[in-house]
Write a protein that holds these residues in place. Structure first.
Motif, short mmCIF file in Angstrom:
data_model
loop_
_atom_site.label_atom_id
_atom_site.label_comp_id
_atom_site.label_asym_id
_atom_site.label_seq_id
_atom_site.Cartn_x
_atom_site.Cartn_y
_atom_site.Cartn_z
N TRP A 62 0.80 -1.27 -0.32
CA TRP A 62 0.03 -0.20 -0.10
C TRP A 62 1.09 1.38 -0.09
N TYR A 63 0.57 1.90 -0.92
CA TYR A 63 1.33 3.21 -0.93
C TYR A 63 0.31 4.59 -1.13
N ARG A 64 0.71 5.69 -0.69
CA ARG A 64 -0.01 6.93 -0.73
C ARG A 64 0.68 7.89 -1.55
N GLN A 65 0.04 8.68 -2.42
CA GLN A 65 0.75 9.44 -3.30
C GLN A 65 0.02 10.89 -3.11
N VAL A 68 -4.18 10.00 -2.48
CA VAL A 68 -4.61 8.85 -3.40
C VAL A 68 -3.92 7.83 -3.00
N TYR A 69 -4.59 6.61 -2.81
CA TYR A 69 -3.82 5.34 -2.19
C TYR A 69 -3.68 4.25 -3.16
N PHE A 70 -2.50 3.86 -3.59
CA PHE A 70 -2.44 2.64 -4.31
C PHE A 70 -1.97 1.41 -3.74
N CYS A 71 -2.66 0.39 -4.28
CA CYS A 71 -2.27 -0.85 -3.76
C CYS A 71 -1.59 -1.63 -5.12
N VAL A 90 9.00 -6.54 -9.93
CA VAL A 90 8.44 -5.18 -10.72
C VAL A 90 6.85 -5.47 -10.21
N LEU A 91 6.45 -4.39 -9.93
CA LEU A 91 4.83 -4.22 -9.45
C LEU A 91 3.83 -3.95 -10.50
N THR A 92 2.68 -4.46 -10.14
CA THR A 92 1.64 -3.98 -10.88
C THR A 92 0.73 -3.28 -9.75
N PHE A 93 0.12 -2.20 -10.33
CA PHE A 93 -0.66 -1.20 -9.61
C PHE A 93 -2.16 -1.44 -9.71
N GLY A 94 -2.95 -1.06 -9.00
CA GLY A 94 -4.43 -0.82 -9.07
C GLY A 94 -4.63 0.82 -9.51
N ALA A 95 -5.85 1.04 -9.73
CA ALA A 95 -6.26 2.48 -10.43
C ALA A 95 -6.32 3.54 -9.25
N GLY A 96 -6.16 2.98 -8.08
CA GLY A 96 -6.20 3.92 -7.00
C GLY A 96 -7.34 4.46 -6.30
#
Lengths: 111, 116
Positions: free
Chosen positions: B34-37, B88-91, B104-110
């Motif tokens: 989990w990231y935040r941007q 904005v939070y990204f998984c 290598v990561l695959t991200f969700g749409a946020g």
């Protein structure tokens, strides 16, 4: 602390020119560097990965270099197009395995 | 193949309310993040899970909890939301659980969260 730094100022270039984005890392030596593209309102998408023992990696109009002496990676887009306009993120794993990102550089290609 | 799916896409909370952001991946990946941007701050890691059953703090874990429910799902909970958690939070998920390797990561749409 281990850091990934990118130029936060936007890069504006003319269509057809080569765009060059910079990524610098400090306080460690990552084995890999990754580059991602992010469009507004969307999640980052993986573009390229380069290993520390590779000087250069290419994919179509994209080229990435990895200079372990300068602690720097350069990301080039040749023959740039307006569709290349996006934010580009550099990332690398820190010593604990977590993937950390730079702030990203926004590229604007003008027709 | 959906990749990484996050819900909800948008949420408005009042200070002190709680909520859970859900994330699921269908790529059989070991690790989830989990990231935040925030503007000018780039992506900052909140929590991650190297494999099912493990979770670890990232750079900005305060005010958050996570649960790795199974290999597919990794949720992020805000127990008492604060305006500073507007973001904005990204998984994301990656195939590797060990610290080595590229992962290598695959991200969700946020998920765009606003705390009033």
């Amino acid at each position: 602390s281990q850091k990934i730094e990118q130029n936060s100022e936007a890069l504006n270039i003319q269509e057809g020119k080569t765009a060059t984005l910079t990524c610098n890392y400090t306080n460690y030596s990552p084995a890999y560097l990754q580059w991602y593209r992010q469009d507004p309102g969307r999640g980052p998408v993986f573009l390229l990965l380069i290993r520390e023992n590779e000087k250069e990696k290419r994919k179509e109009r994209l080229k990435v270099t990895f200079d372990t002496t300068l602690k720097q990676s350069l990301f080039h887009i040749t023959a740039s197009q307006p569709a290349d306009s996006a934010t580009y993120l550099c990332a690398a794993r820190d010593n604990t395995g977590k993937l950390i990102f730079g702030q990203g550089t926004t590229l604007q290609v003008k027709p | 193949n959906a990749g990484v799916t996050q819900t909800p896409k948008f949420q408005v909370l009042k200070t002190g309310q709680s909520m859970t952001l859900q994330c699921a991946q269908d790529m059989n990946h070991n690790s989830m993040y989990w990231y935040r941007q925030d503007p000018g701050m780039g992506l900052r890691l909140i929590y991650y899970s190297a494999s099912e059953g493990t979770t670890d703090k990232g750079e900005v874990p305060n005010g958050y909890n996570v649960s790795r429910l199974n290999k597919r799902e990794f949720s992020l909970r805000l127990e008492s939301a604060a305006p500073s958690q507007t973001s904005v939070y990204f998984c994301a998920s990656g195939p590797q659980g060990s610290p080595s390797g590229a992962n290598v990561l695959t991200f969700g749409a946020g998920s765009r969260l606003t705390v009033l």
